[in-house]
Every structure is written in C-alpha cells, then in structure tokens.
Design an enzyme around this catalytic site. Structure first.
Site: not given
Ligand code: AMP
Length: 435
Positions: A182, A292, A332
């Site tokens: 990010h 992304g 995750r």
C-alpha cells in the site's frame, strides 16, 4: 496585522549577505514589518539533492497586512533577486530560500503554498530558531500531520479547497491494515500529485456471505502512521453509514472484465468494488487513482468502470511488492500459520515457472498453465482455486493455442491456520516486474 514566521536559508555565495538583503527587502515592502530574527545557524544540507555546501539558516518574525499569496509572491521575488533562477531545481544549491512556516493561525492549501509548512517539524534549522524566538513548538505541532477524516462532507470540503488551489489530486483506495505494498502506491501518488488522499474502508459490499468481512484485519492507528510516513495529506476512514449514507441503494454493474477468476469465485465482489470506487471517485475527484497489480482483475474492472461512466481519472496500476522470498504482500498474510507461510511461496514459484517456460520458448496456453498448476499441486497445503493465462491489459480470455504473452493469474487457499487464508498473485509473462 498577522504574525508570520519565515525561514531563511542560503548555501551559495556570501550567505550572510543574502540573508541580510532578504530582510532589507522585506523591511522595504509596504505592509510588512520585520519584528525580530533568530541568530543565524550553520547546518549541513539535508535531503536527496546533489552534494552541496553548508547552509546558513534562521527564522524571521514578521507582522504583515498582506495575504499569504501576496507575501509568498514577495518572497519568491526576493529569491530571484538574490540570483536564484525561477526554474530552480528542488533540493539544489541556492543563493536564497525563503519559506513561510506559520501565517497567524491560518491554514493555506494551494498548489504553490502550504501553511503551516508541511515539513517544519522535521527540520532542526527551523525548530531551533523558532524556539529561540519563544514560539511554543509543542502547541503548534499538536493537531498537525496527516488529517483523519471520517465523514464524506469533510472530504468534499477538503477536495474543494484543493481543487480551488489548483492542486492535482491522487487517490489511493485501500481496506487498511497497511503494508509496504500500500505504501508504494502512496509514495507513487506523492511523487506524481500535489495532494494525496488515502482511504481506509473495509467495504462490506465486496464481501460475500461466509467470507472474512468480520475477521478482516483492522488497525487504524497503524494505518494512519503508515500514511504519515508516506506523506499522505489526508486519510478518509469512514464507517459504513458515513460512506454510504441513509437509504443508499444504487450499485454499479460490471461486465466482461469481472467474469471468471475472482468474479466466479466471489459472486458480487466486483460489483461491490466498482460501487465503492465510483463513490470515492465522485467524492475525491482525483486526477489519478493508484491500484496494485496484485489485484490485476480489479484494475481491469475499475479501468472499464471509469471509462464507461466517464470519470476523468487516470487509473495507475502499480507493481506487486513482495517479501524477500517472493510472497506477494497481503493484509491477509498475518493469518497464515507458520507452515502455511512457508508453503505460500508456492504461488509465486508456480507463476515464475510458467514465465520461465515462456521465456524458454513454450507458447501453448494450456501447456503454460499446466506447468504452473503442476508446481501448485506439488504443495499439499495449497488448495488451488484457479490458474489462468489471460491477455493484457484487459485480462479477457485468450483462445487456446499459441500465445505471444499475457498475464498468468492464480488464487489458492491455505487452511492450516486459525482461519483459512485465500491468496492471489499474478505475473506478466513479458514485463520484467515482480522478478
Ligand atoms: P486492499 O487493502 O487489499 O484492498 O489493497 C488496496 C490497494 O493496495 C489495492 O489497489 C491493492 O491492489 C494494493 N495492494 C495490495 N497488496 C499489494 C502489494 N503486495 N503490492 C502492491 N500493491 C498492493
């Protein structure tokens, strides 16, 4: 009259004479009084420009009846009069540098001028002279940094002021739990835009029944810190009610780009993604929006949505950021058990195998997919959802037979931890990214 603090610096020629002349020029300006100045201090150059000489720095306290823009114009004229070219490159040696640090209690946010100066706290050659002049730095510092906005009206107001100031806006939509992937999007936006808005919102519309909406990792304090490090201007982190408002029921439909792969595995997912991103485009009015390539199908869906609905935004895809062992960063990943974490590199190994085969001359679509699949199947901890080779850049299906490139995409589940973790990754067969 308002009290203004201006930082002065010089590292070319007779530095003290440049600073002195700047103060004389300010004294001679109608509507400006020079009240006091700090002592001059000598400092090393900091920043990423070319190696250069030491600076002489200080801060002057002015009182002025001029507007911030008018005073800024006076400062620029003094810089040019000192010999600094109008098109001076950032962070290069300079005869004279004059920055408005504070202008009364005002906040200014135009393309050419931001007050308080966005980096004043990081610079000892500003904070030391301010202290000497008796300015209460800790009080000034509180309430600054990245702005955290939680309702849509606050975003609208800020965006309006940015647009009025002529700023180009960069948007980075995320679901938070931010990592270096990010951050790379934010840094790119920072480099290319005047203002950067990041959003942190775990969007319920893009999660299906039985998916991990409740369990999705959340860490707003950590996220704001990542945004601060990436020099984002504002973070929009709304509740669902603040994002969608009372009675919200309009949704964006999606088509071809959303078929197959994630679209097949997660019914309704891309409709939810397109809806929230359209809502953000309307609110933030970005010139550029950063996504992304890790979620390559998402990029294709959003590009199509922006084109079809006429949002005047450039969708900018950014390369996948990986762990040293190749695993694509994902929020995750924190839920992978130790063994699953080690096994999870099988995805990128499988994609790289297909690419190596392509580079070695294998061209058949299904043979390339089978090579990747064989690597995935060699890892018993990995449950494969799909492996596909799609065409670039819209990721529509390629016909069977020989291919001259494309992107290979995979999704797989690892179920050995506290909860199952589903991971995605992809690689272009021809572009060098993600080696
Ligand atoms: P998410 O928070 O997972 O919705 O991701 C927000 C944005 O960050 C999306 O555009 C993602 O594609 C992007 N992103 C997530 N992981 C990575 C990564 N490892 N490298 C680059 N971008 C990423």
């Amino acid at each position: 009259m308002e009290l203004v603090y201006v930082a002065l610096g010089s590292n070319v020629g007779d530095r003290e004479a440049h600073l002195q002349r700047a103060l004389d020029g300010l004294r001679a300006t109608p509507g400006v009084e020079v009240r006091r100045r700090s002592s001059w201090m000598e400092t090393e150059f900091v920043g990423d420009g070319p190696a250069q000489g030491r600076f002489l720095n200080g801060v002057a306290e002015l009182a002025t009846s001029l507007s911030p823009a008018a005073l800024h114009g006076v400062l620029q004229a003094l810089e040019i009069a000192a010999g600094r070219p109008a098109d001076h490159l950032r962070n290069h040696p300079r005869e004279l540098d004059l920055d408005v640090i504070f202008f009364g209690e005002r906040r200014v946010d135009t393309r050419d001028l931001v007050v308080p100066h966005p980096r004043w706290r990081e610079r000892a050659f500003v904070t030391e002279p301010l202290r000497e002049l008796g300015v209460d730095i800790s009080e000034r510092a509180s309430g600054e940094g990245v702005a955290l906005l939680t309702d849509a009206d606050a975003v609208g107001a800020r965006v309006a002021s940015w647009l009025e100031g002529g700023c180009r806006i960069g948007l980075v939509p995320t679901m938070g739990s931010l990592h270096a992937g990010h951050k790379s999007l934010m840094e790119r936006a920072r480099a290319e835009c005047d203002r950067v808005l990041a959003t942190v919102f775990v969007n319920p519309l893009q999660f299906g029944a039985g998916e991990d909406f409740d369990a999705y990792p959340r860490d707003l304090d950590g996220d704001v810190e990542v945004c601060r490090q990436a020099r984002v201007d504002a973070v929009f982190a709304p509740s669902s009610a603040a994002m969608y408002g009372d009675g919200f029921c309009s949704e964006v439909g999606v088509g071809r780009e959303a078929e197959g792969m994630e679209g097949l595995q997660r019914a309704g997912h891309f409709g939810g993604v397109a809806t929230v991103v359209a809502r953000l485009f309307a609110l933030a009015q970005p010139h550029r929006a950063y996504f992304g390539e890790k979620d390559a199908q998402q990029v294709a869906v959003i590009r199509r949505m922006a084109r079809d609905l006429g949002f005047p935004v450039e969708v900018v895809p950014c390369p996948v950021v990986r762990e040293p062992d190749g695993l694509a960063l994902s929020s995750r990943n924190v839920y992978l058990s130790g063994d699953d974490r080690l096994a999870a590199t099988v995805i990128v190994r499988a994609l790289r195998e297909a690419r190596a085969q392509f580079r070695g001359g294998l061209r058949d679509r299904d043979a390339l997919v089978a090579r990747a699949r064989a690597v995935l199947d060699s890892e018993p901890r990995c449950e494969v959802d799909y492996v596909e080779l799609r065409r670039e850049p819209d990721l529509l299906p390629l016909p069977a037979g020989p291919v001259d490139g494309g992107r290979i995409l995979a999704a797989a589940r690892f179920v050995g931890g506290e909860r199952p973790v589903r991971l995605l990754d992809n690689l272009s067969l021809t572009v060098e990214d993600g080696e």
